[in-house]
Motif scaffolding. Structure first.
Motif, short mmCIF file in Angstrom:
data_model
loop_
_atom_site.label_atom_id
_atom_site.label_comp_id
_atom_site.label_asym_id
_atom_site.label_seq_id
_atom_site.Cartn_x
_atom_site.Cartn_y
_atom_site.Cartn_z
N THR A 17 -3.27 -22.06 -10.85
CA THR A 17 -3.40 -21.81 -9.42
C THR A 17 -4.78 -22.14 -8.89
OG1 THR A 17 -3.94 -19.49 -9.87
CG2 THR A 17 -1.63 -20.00 -9.43
N ASN A 18 -5.57 -22.79 -9.75
CA ASN A 18 -6.89 -23.30 -9.36
C ASN A 18 -7.92 -22.21 -9.14
OD1 ASN A 18 -8.04 -25.87 -9.24
ND2 ASN A 18 -8.17 -25.84 -7.02
N HIS A 19 -7.67 -21.01 -9.66
CA HIS A 19 -8.69 -19.96 -9.61
C HIS A 19 -9.86 -20.36 -10.52
CE1 HIS A 19 -10.46 -15.99 -9.23
NE2 HIS A 19 -10.53 -15.91 -10.54
N TYR A 20 -9.50 -20.87 -11.71
CA TYR A 20 -10.48 -21.51 -12.59
C TYR A 20 -10.28 -23.01 -12.44
CZ TYR A 20 -10.84 -16.89 -14.81
OH TYR A 20 -11.03 -15.55 -15.04
N ARG A 21 -11.23 -23.70 -11.84
CA ARG A 21 -11.06 -25.11 -11.51
C ARG A 21 -11.32 -26.03 -12.71
NH1 ARG A 21 -10.62 -26.26 -6.17
NH2 ARG A 21 -10.92 -24.51 -4.73
N ALA A 22 -10.69 -27.19 -12.67
CA ALA A 22 -10.86 -28.19 -13.73
C ALA A 22 -12.33 -28.54 -13.88
CB ALA A 22 -10.05 -29.44 -13.41
N GLY A 23 -12.81 -28.52 -15.14
CA GLY A 23 -14.20 -28.83 -15.42
C GLY A 23 -15.14 -27.66 -15.35
N SER A 24 -14.65 -26.52 -14.85
CA SER A 24 -15.52 -25.35 -14.71
C SER A 24 -15.57 -24.54 -16.01
CB SER A 24 -15.05 -24.46 -13.57
OG SER A 24 -13.80 -23.86 -13.89
N LEU A 25 -16.60 -23.72 -16.12
CA LEU A 25 -16.80 -22.87 -17.29
C LEU A 25 -16.05 -21.56 -17.08
CD1 LEU A 25 -18.43 -22.52 -19.98
CD2 LEU A 25 -20.22 -21.48 -18.57
N LEU A 26 -15.24 -21.17 -18.08
CA LEU A 26 -14.58 -19.87 -18.00
C LEU A 26 -15.62 -18.76 -18.09
CD1 LEU A 26 -11.42 -20.12 -20.31
CD2 LEU A 26 -11.49 -20.14 -17.83
N PRO A 27 -15.29 -17.56 -17.61
CA PRO A 27 -16.20 -16.43 -17.82
C PRO A 27 -16.49 -16.25 -19.31
CG PRO A 27 -14.49 -15.85 -16.26
CD PRO A 27 -14.11 -17.20 -16.81
N THR A 28 -17.62 -15.68 -19.63
CA THR A 28 -18.00 -15.49 -21.04
C THR A 28 -17.02 -14.56 -21.74
OG1 THR A 28 -19.38 -13.57 -20.56
CG2 THR A 28 -20.43 -15.76 -20.41
N GLN A 29 -17.03 -14.61 -23.06
CA GLN A 29 -16.15 -13.74 -23.82
C GLN A 29 -16.47 -12.27 -23.57
OE1 GLN A 29 -15.51 -14.68 -27.95
NE2 GLN A 29 -15.38 -16.87 -27.59
N GLU A 30 -17.76 -11.98 -23.36
CA GLU A 30 -18.15 -10.60 -23.06
C GLU A 30 -17.48 -10.12 -21.78
OE1 GLU A 30 -20.20 -12.97 -23.93
OE2 GLU A 30 -21.14 -12.26 -25.79
N ILE A 31 -17.49 -10.98 -20.75
CA ILE A 31 -16.88 -10.61 -19.47
C ILE A 31 -15.37 -10.47 -19.61
CG2 ILE A 31 -16.39 -11.46 -17.14
CD1 ILE A 31 -19.16 -12.71 -17.11
N LEU A 32 -14.73 -11.39 -20.35
CA LEU A 32 -13.28 -11.36 -20.49
C LEU A 32 -12.81 -10.18 -21.34
CD1 LEU A 32 -12.51 -15.17 -20.90
CD2 LEU A 32 -12.03 -13.73 -18.92
N THR A 33 -13.55 -9.87 -22.41
CA THR A 33 -13.15 -8.71 -23.23
C THR A 33 -13.29 -7.42 -22.43
OG1 THR A 33 -15.39 -8.64 -24.17
CG2 THR A 33 -13.69 -9.76 -25.46
N GLU A 34 -14.29 -7.35 -21.58
CA GLU A 34 -14.46 -6.16 -20.74
C GLU A 34 -13.38 -6.10 -19.66
OE1 GLU A 34 -17.80 -4.16 -17.74
OE2 GLU A 34 -18.39 -5.73 -19.16
N LYS A 35 -13.06 -7.27 -19.08
CA LYS A 35 -12.03 -7.31 -18.04
C LYS A 35 -10.68 -6.85 -18.57
CE LYS A 35 -9.47 -10.53 -15.09
NZ LYS A 35 -9.34 -11.94 -14.62
N TYR A 36 -10.30 -7.34 -19.76
CA TYR A 36 -8.98 -7.04 -20.30
C TYR A 36 -8.98 -5.85 -21.25
CZ TYR A 36 -7.57 -11.50 -18.30
OH TYR A 36 -7.29 -12.53 -17.43
N GLU A 37 -10.18 -5.31 -21.53
CA GLU A 37 -10.32 -4.14 -22.40
C GLU A 37 -9.69 -4.39 -23.76
OE1 GLU A 37 -8.58 -0.94 -20.16
OE2 GLU A 37 -10.34 -0.72 -18.87
N VAL A 38 -10.12 -5.48 -24.40
CA VAL A 38 -9.63 -5.85 -25.73
C VAL A 38 -10.81 -6.26 -26.60
CG1 VAL A 38 -7.35 -6.62 -24.93
CG2 VAL A 38 -9.26 -8.24 -24.99
N SER A 39 -10.53 -6.43 -27.89
CA SER A 39 -11.56 -6.87 -28.82
C SER A 39 -11.76 -8.37 -28.72
CB SER A 39 -11.16 -6.51 -30.25
OG SER A 39 -10.02 -7.26 -30.63
N ARG A 40 -12.84 -8.86 -29.29
CA ARG A 40 -13.09 -10.31 -29.30
C ARG A 40 -12.01 -11.03 -30.09
NH1 ARG A 40 -18.48 -13.13 -28.68
NH2 ARG A 40 -19.73 -11.78 -27.36
#
Length: 239
Positions: A17-40
């Protein structure tokens, strides 16, 4: 569904849905693990699915990037390998719909099997023309269980997938597509404004939500010389 697959589906939807655009950097693993409340480890499983699917790639010491897709700027390209609708594949264009038929009935045997429902489960039958910048683009025939969400003619004038996402929290995350060609029938020729027996490009699709449930069985027909389609092929890593 396993948690890592839920996260994979959520990130994949954000990419499509283009929230994360082509060529862009995804949020860091630290941010994603905190967002989803899961382990690395759980997050890594999700990212590996996205990598294997060719949607993202990693650069050592830099992070994970959304992979650019072939001809993503073309207004005529529909990606066959991504489960998205016209609204997302042509997001910068004016998308409108012309409703031809809308009713509820019991499913046929084929529809029952494809949607994994009972023979007495009512379904919506929808026929509409999709237009891009006021030009006929496709003729859609869709069947959807009534239990999925209440639908009316106003909803069908726009994006059904957007409505399902906001109302029922249903996201199109997977699809099974069968692609073939056929001569235009009388109904198709009138809908697409082409001659009878003209070559028509057809896509049969079963759409699945983030929990793996089939929620739509559709057939979309396109004028063969007015549309282009792309399929990116990626080799998954072998265990």
């Amino acid at each position: 569904m396993y948690r890592y697959r839920e996260i994979y589906s959520d990130i994949k939807r954000d990419i499509l849905t283009n929230h994360y655009r082509a060529g862009s950097l995804l949020p860091t693993q630290e941010i994603l693990t905190e967002k989803y409340e899961v382990s690395r480890l759980t997050l890594k499983k999700s990212l590996n699915l996205l990598i294997d699917e060719g949607l993202v790639y990693s650069k050592q010491g830099s992070g994970t990037y959304v992979r650019p897709r072939m001809d993503t700027q073309s207004t005529e390209m529909l990606p066959l390998d991504l489960p998205i609708g016209v609204t997302y594949s042509h997001r910068d264009q004016k998308i409108t719909s012309r409703l031809l038929y809308f009713n509820a009935r019991l499913p046929t045997e084929l529809e029952r099997k494809n949607l994994q429902i009972l023979s007495n489960d009512p379904v919506y039958e929808i026929k509409r023309i999709r237009l891009i910048n006021n030009q006929v683009y496709s003729f859609e025939h869709s069947v959807m269980p009534v239990s999925v969400a209440p639908i009316n003619e106003k909803i069908l004038s726009g994006s059904v997938y957007d409505y399902l996402g906001s109302y029922a929290k249903i996201q199109l995350t997977d699809a099974r597509r069968v692609v073939y060609a056929e001569p235009a029938s009388e109904e198709t020729s009138q809908a697409l404004e082409v001659d009878m027996n003209s070559p028509i490009f057809v896509i049969d699709q079963i759409a699945y939500d983030q929990k793996g449930r089939a929620f739509e069985y559709s057939t979309s027909r396109f004028v063969s010389n007015h549309n282009k389609f792309v399929l990116d092929v990626h080799l998954s890593k072998m265990d």
